[in-house]
Design a protein around this motif. Structure first.
Motif, PDB file in Angstrom:
ATOM      1  N   TYR A 114       0.927  -1.126   0.047  1.00  0.00           N
ATOM      2  CA  TYR A 114       0.085   0.055   0.038  1.00  0.00           C
ATOM      3  C   TYR A 114       0.772   1.276   0.170  1.00  0.00           C
ATOM      4  N   HIS A 121      -3.797  10.816  -2.759  1.00  0.00           N
ATOM      5  CA  HIS A 121      -4.394   9.548  -3.257  1.00  0.00           C
ATOM      6  C   HIS A 121      -3.685   8.366  -2.688  1.00  0.00           C
ATOM      7  N   HIS A 122      -4.305   7.052  -3.045  1.00  0.00           N
ATOM      8  CA  HIS A 122      -3.845   5.884  -2.398  1.00  0.00           C
ATOM      9  C   HIS A 122      -3.555   4.914  -3.573  1.00  0.00           C
ATOM     10  N   ARG A 123      -2.637   3.983  -3.331  1.00  0.00           N
ATOM     11  CA  ARG A 123      -2.318   2.965  -4.268  1.00  0.00           C
ATOM     12  C   ARG A 123      -2.141   1.584  -3.669  1.00  0.00           C
ATOM     13  N   TYR A 133      -4.161  -0.997  -8.036  1.00  0.00           N
ATOM     14  CA  TYR A 133      -5.463   0.099  -7.755  1.00  0.00           C
ATOM     15  C   TYR A 133      -5.168   1.353  -7.437  1.00  0.00           C
ATOM     16  N   ASP A 134      -5.217   2.268  -8.153  1.00  0.00           N
ATOM     17  CA  ASP A 134      -5.059   3.831  -8.057  1.00  0.00           C
ATOM     18  C   ASP A 134      -6.169   4.262  -7.695  1.00  0.00           C
ATOM     19  N   SER A 135      -6.411   5.219  -6.559  1.00  0.00           N
ATOM     20  CA  SER A 135      -7.738   5.765  -5.969  1.00  0.00           C
ATOM     21  C   SER A 135      -8.136   6.896  -7.122  1.00  0.00           C
ATOM     22  N   ASP A 166      -9.450   5.385 -10.129  1.00  0.00           N
ATOM     23  CA  ASP A 166     -10.592   4.460  -9.637  1.00  0.00           C
ATOM     24  C   ASP A 166     -10.475   3.154 -10.365  1.00  0.00           C
TER      25      ASP A 166
END
Length: 132
Positions: A15, A34-36, A75-77, A80
């Protein structure tokens, strides 16, 4: 393959919290962090041991043949979406050489969407690698 070593697949989950990432398209990213999240599964499957390729003048000798699989999803926020970054390699490694610093010839097919732009990529690579 006789005398092969059974090694279980490698699974990596990670993460990333990306706070200071900037993009030229401010409408899609803005200043929000953002999150990945990444999941990777890697497995090396031996196919043949001491394969005699002496009929091929460029290779000539005995080789161990293996297939190396890497299935990776990111997965990239911001986008999406789940992005595929998988590849598969065919590895020809000399079996009649020294145990350390064995050269190997590889053919790799890579596909997927590479970060940070996540543009679709399909490529075939050829190369030499040295195992320690």
């Amino acid at each position: 393959v006789k005398d092969s070593v059974n090694v279980p697949p490698l699974l990596i989950l990670s993460y990333d919290y990306l706070e200071n990432v900037r993009n030229t398209n401010a409408a899609t990213l803005g200043d929000d962090p953002h999150h990945r999240a990444t999941a990777l599964l890697r497995y090396r499957l031996p196919i043949s041991k001491d394969l005699d390729l002496s009929r091929l003048p460029a290779l000539g000798g005995k080789y161990d043949l293996a297939v190396d699989f890497e299935v990776k999803g990111v997965y990239d926020s911001v986008s999406d979406e789940l992005h595929d970054q998988s590849w598969i390699s065919l590895i020809f490694e000399r079996s009649d050489g020294p145990e350390r610093a064995k050269p190997a010839f590889t053919l790799t097919w890579a596909r997927g969407k590479a970060a940070p732009t996540f543009e679709q990529v399909n490529a075939v690579f050829g190369g030499v690698r040295l195992s320690f």
